[in-house]
Scaffold this motif. Structure first.
Motif, mmCIF file in Angstrom:
data_model
loop_
_atom_site.group_PDB
_atom_site.id
_atom_site.type_symbol
_atom_site.label_atom_id
_atom_site.label_comp_id
_atom_site.label_asym_id
_atom_site.label_seq_id
_atom_site.Cartn_x
_atom_site.Cartn_y
_atom_site.Cartn_z
ATOM 1 N N GLN A 258 56.656 40.304 70.446
ATOM 2 C CA GLN A 258 56.609 40.710 69.042
ATOM 3 C C GLN A 258 55.253 41.334 68.711
ATOM 4 O OE1 GLN A 258 58.257 38.017 66.017
ATOM 5 N NE2 GLN A 258 58.925 36.717 67.720
ATOM 6 N N ALA A 259 54.169 40.731 69.212
ATOM 7 C CA ALA A 259 52.822 41.260 68.948
ATOM 8 C C ALA A 259 52.637 42.627 69.606
ATOM 9 C CB ALA A 259 51.762 40.279 69.434
ATOM 10 N N LEU A 260 53.193 42.791 70.793
ATOM 11 C CA LEU A 260 53.116 44.088 71.473
ATOM 12 C C LEU A 260 53.858 45.156 70.665
ATOM 13 C CD1 LEU A 260 52.211 45.693 73.956
ATOM 14 C CD2 LEU A 260 54.353 45.019 75.056
ATOM 15 N N ILE A 261 55.052 44.805 70.180
ATOM 16 C CA ILE A 261 55.806 45.732 69.343
ATOM 17 C C ILE A 261 55.014 46.043 68.070
ATOM 18 C CG2 ILE A 261 57.890 45.994 67.935
ATOM 19 C CD1 ILE A 261 59.320 44.261 70.119
ATOM 20 N N GLY A 262 54.422 45.015 67.462
ATOM 21 C CA GLY A 262 53.595 45.216 66.270
ATOM 22 C C GLY A 262 52.428 46.151 66.538
ATOM 23 N N SER A 263 51.774 45.966 67.663
ATOM 24 C CA SER A 263 50.652 46.829 68.029
ATOM 25 C C SER A 263 51.094 48.277 68.200
ATOM 26 C CB SER A 263 50.019 46.319 69.326
ATOM 27 O OG SER A 263 48.994 47.173 69.757
ATOM 28 N N VAL A 264 52.245 48.471 68.822
ATOM 29 C CA VAL A 264 52.779 49.829 69.005
ATOM 30 C C VAL A 264 53.125 50.438 67.641
ATOM 31 C CG1 VAL A 264 54.735 51.148 69.927
ATOM 32 C CG2 VAL A 264 53.586 49.443 71.357
ATOM 33 N N ILE A 265 53.729 49.648 66.759
ATOM 34 C CA ILE A 265 54.071 50.135 65.417
ATOM 35 C C ILE A 265 52.817 50.599 64.685
ATOM 36 C CG2 ILE A 265 54.809 49.368 63.114
ATOM 37 C CD1 ILE A 265 56.899 47.576 64.575
ATOM 38 N N VAL A 266 51.787 49.747 64.670
ATOM 39 C CA VAL A 266 50.553 50.091 63.948
ATOM 40 C C VAL A 266 49.889 51.307 64.581
ATOM 41 C CG1 VAL A 266 48.249 49.304 63.244
ATOM 42 C CG2 VAL A 266 50.199 47.727 63.135
ATOM 43 N N THR A 267 49.847 51.368 65.903
ATOM 44 C CA THR A 267 49.218 52.492 66.589
ATOM 45 C C THR A 267 49.943 53.800 66.267
ATOM 46 O OG1 THR A 267 48.428 51.046 68.357
ATOM 47 C CG2 THR A 267 48.535 53.402 68.842
ATOM 48 N N ILE A 268 51.275 53.773 66.283
ATOM 49 C CA ILE A 268 52.041 54.981 65.955
ATOM 50 C C ILE A 268 51.802 55.401 64.506
ATOM 51 C CG2 ILE A 268 54.388 55.863 65.584
ATOM 52 C CD1 ILE A 268 55.196 54.249 68.123
ATOM 53 N N LEU A 269 51.861 54.439 63.588
ATOM 54 C CA LEU A 269 51.635 54.773 62.173
ATOM 55 C C LEU A 269 50.213 55.256 61.931
ATOM 56 C CD1 LEU A 269 53.666 51.900 60.482
ATOM 57 C CD2 LEU A 269 54.204 54.355 60.447
ATOM 58 N N GLU A 270 49.240 54.624 62.600
ATOM 59 C CA GLU A 270 47.864 55.073 62.461
ATOM 60 C C GLU A 270 47.700 56.490 63.017
ATOM 61 O OE1 GLU A 270 44.512 53.193 64.678
ATOM 62 O OE2 GLU A 270 43.795 52.732 62.671
ATOM 63 N N PHE A 271 48.380 56.790 64.103
ATOM 64 C CA PHE A 271 48.325 58.142 64.668
ATOM 65 C C PHE A 271 48.905 59.162 63.687
ATOM 66 C CE2 PHE A 271 50.031 61.644 67.229
ATOM 67 C CZ PHE A 271 48.864 62.054 67.860
ATOM 68 N N ILE A 272 50.065 58.847 63.118
ATOM 69 C CA ILE A 272 50.693 59.761 62.154
ATOM 70 C C ILE A 272 49.780 59.965 60.947
ATOM 71 C CG2 ILE A 272 52.617 60.012 60.531
ATOM 72 C CD1 ILE A 272 54.343 58.503 62.684
ATOM 73 N N PHE A 273 49.300 58.864 60.365
ATOM 74 C CA PHE A 273 48.400 58.972 59.214
ATOM 75 C C PHE A 273 47.132 59.734 59.590
ATOM 76 C CE2 PHE A 273 51.123 56.346 56.881
ATOM 77 C CZ PHE A 273 50.627 56.097 55.605
ATOM 78 N N GLY A 274 46.580 59.453 60.780
ATOM 79 C CA GLY A 274 45.367 60.135 61.224
ATOM 80 C C GLY A 274 45.566 61.629 61.384
ATOM 81 N N CYS A 275 46.698 62.009 61.977
ATOM 82 C CA CYS A 275 46.972 63.439 62.152
ATOM 83 C C CYS A 275 47.090 64.137 60.801
ATOM 84 C CB CYS A 275 48.241 63.646 62.982
ATOM 85 S SG CYS A 275 48.017 63.288 64.733
ATOM 86 N N VAL A 276 47.751 63.493 59.843
ATOM 87 C CA VAL A 276 47.903 64.099 58.517
ATOM 88 C C VAL A 276 46.576 64.080 57.762
ATOM 89 C CG1 VAL A 276 49.008 63.853 56.247
ATOM 90 C CG2 VAL A 276 50.366 63.590 58.336
ATOM 91 N N LEU A 277 45.955 62.920 57.664
ATOM 92 C CA LEU A 277 44.753 62.770 56.826
ATOM 93 C C LEU A 277 43.507 63.385 57.439
ATOM 94 C CD1 LEU A 277 45.328 59.064 55.752
ATOM 95 C CD2 LEU A 277 45.738 61.115 54.364
ATOM 96 N N ASN A 278 43.306 63.156 58.724
ATOM 97 C CA ASN A 278 42.056 63.581 59.353
ATOM 98 C C ASN A 278 42.115 64.970 59.979
ATOM 99 O OD1 ASN A 278 40.781 61.122 58.740
ATOM 100 N ND2 ASN A 278 41.662 60.170 60.552
ATOM 101 N N ILE A 279 43.235 65.294 60.607
ATOM 102 C CA ILE A 279 43.334 66.590 61.286
ATOM 103 C C ILE A 279 43.848 67.664 60.330
ATOM 104 C CG2 ILE A 279 44.461 67.850 63.159
ATOM 105 C CD1 ILE A 279 44.363 65.229 64.804
ATOM 106 N N TRP A 280 44.972 67.393 59.682
ATOM 107 C CA TRP A 280 45.583 68.405 58.816
ATOM 108 C C TRP A 280 44.820 68.541 57.500
ATOM 109 C CZ3 TRP A 280 50.310 67.785 55.282
ATOM 110 C CH2 TRP A 280 50.717 69.026 54.807
ATOM 111 N N LEU A 281 44.592 67.430 56.794
ATOM 112 C CA LEU A 281 43.901 67.500 55.493
ATOM 113 C C LEU A 281 42.377 67.454 55.611
ATOM 114 C CD1 LEU A 281 46.247 65.199 53.366
ATOM 115 C CD2 LEU A 281 46.206 67.702 53.457
ATOM 116 N N LYS A 282 41.870 67.170 56.817
ATOM 117 C CA LYS A 282 40.435 67.154 57.105
ATOM 118 C C LYS A 282 39.645 66.201 56.197
ATOM 119 C CE LYS A 282 40.534 71.847 58.921
ATOM 120 N NZ LYS A 282 41.091 71.463 60.161
ATOM 121 N N LEU A 283 40.226 65.008 55.940
ATOM 122 C CA LEU A 283 39.549 64.029 55.094
ATOM 123 C C LEU A 283 38.476 63.246 55.848
ATOM 124 C CD1 LEU A 283 42.515 62.630 52.968
ATOM 125 C CD2 LEU A 283 40.817 64.355 52.334
ATOM 126 N N GLY A 284 38.546 63.205 57.168
ATOM 127 C CA GLY A 284 37.520 62.533 57.959
ATOM 128 C C GLY A 284 37.402 61.039 57.673
#
Length: 141
Positions: A63-89
């Motif tokens: 369950q913790a491994l699945i949780g870690s994968v979930i958070v990592t994927i969501l953080e990647f998506i948010f990071g790509c949108v916020l940091n790469i696309w919107l350049k919020l840094g």
């Protein structure tokens, strides 16, 4: 009526996860961005849904491994949108080993593994105490 109850339950759980994630960010880094509260709420809801799809006999480390994968994927998506696309840094892991585009890295994925255990426990007990769901029980291995 049941859908309103479900909405209320998920709103409460979202707010708990939102506040916890934001608080951890402030403790860790001294500051945070409001979008991290949004991310935290979504992560907490997603981690809480693990037991809705898997049985209570699923080991905590899976369950913790699945949780870690979930958070990592969501953080990647948010990071790509916020940091790469919107350049919020908001964050940059490009100096960390084994990172992907500076948005996620292995070190923080391991950190999410251990935080996922806490999130699973908190979610399950909140559901039990506040919403009368099944009493939590776990299989460690």
């Amino acid at each position: 009526m049941k859908s309103i109850t479900q909405l209320f339950k998920h709103l409460i759980l979202f707010l708990v996860g939102s506040g916890a994630y934001y608080f951890i960010e402030v403790l860790w880094d001294g500051n945070s961005h409001w979008t991290m509260a949004l991310l935290g709420g979504i992560c907490f809801i997603a981690i809480g849904l693990i037991n809705e799809f898997l049985s209570w006999d699923t080991s905590m480390w899976i369950q913790a491994l699945i949780g870690s994968v979930i958070v990592t994927i969501l953080e990647f998506i948010f990071g790509c949108v916020l940091n790469i696309w919107l350049k919020l840094g908001i964050w940059d892991y490009s100096q960390m080993p084994l990172n992907i585009f500076g948005q996620v890295c292995l070190v923080f994925s391991m950190f999410w593994f251990f935080l996922s255990i806490l999130a699973i426990l908190l979610d399950d007990y909140l559901r039990y105490w506040l919403f009368g769901e099944e009493e939590p029980h776990y299989k460690l291995i």
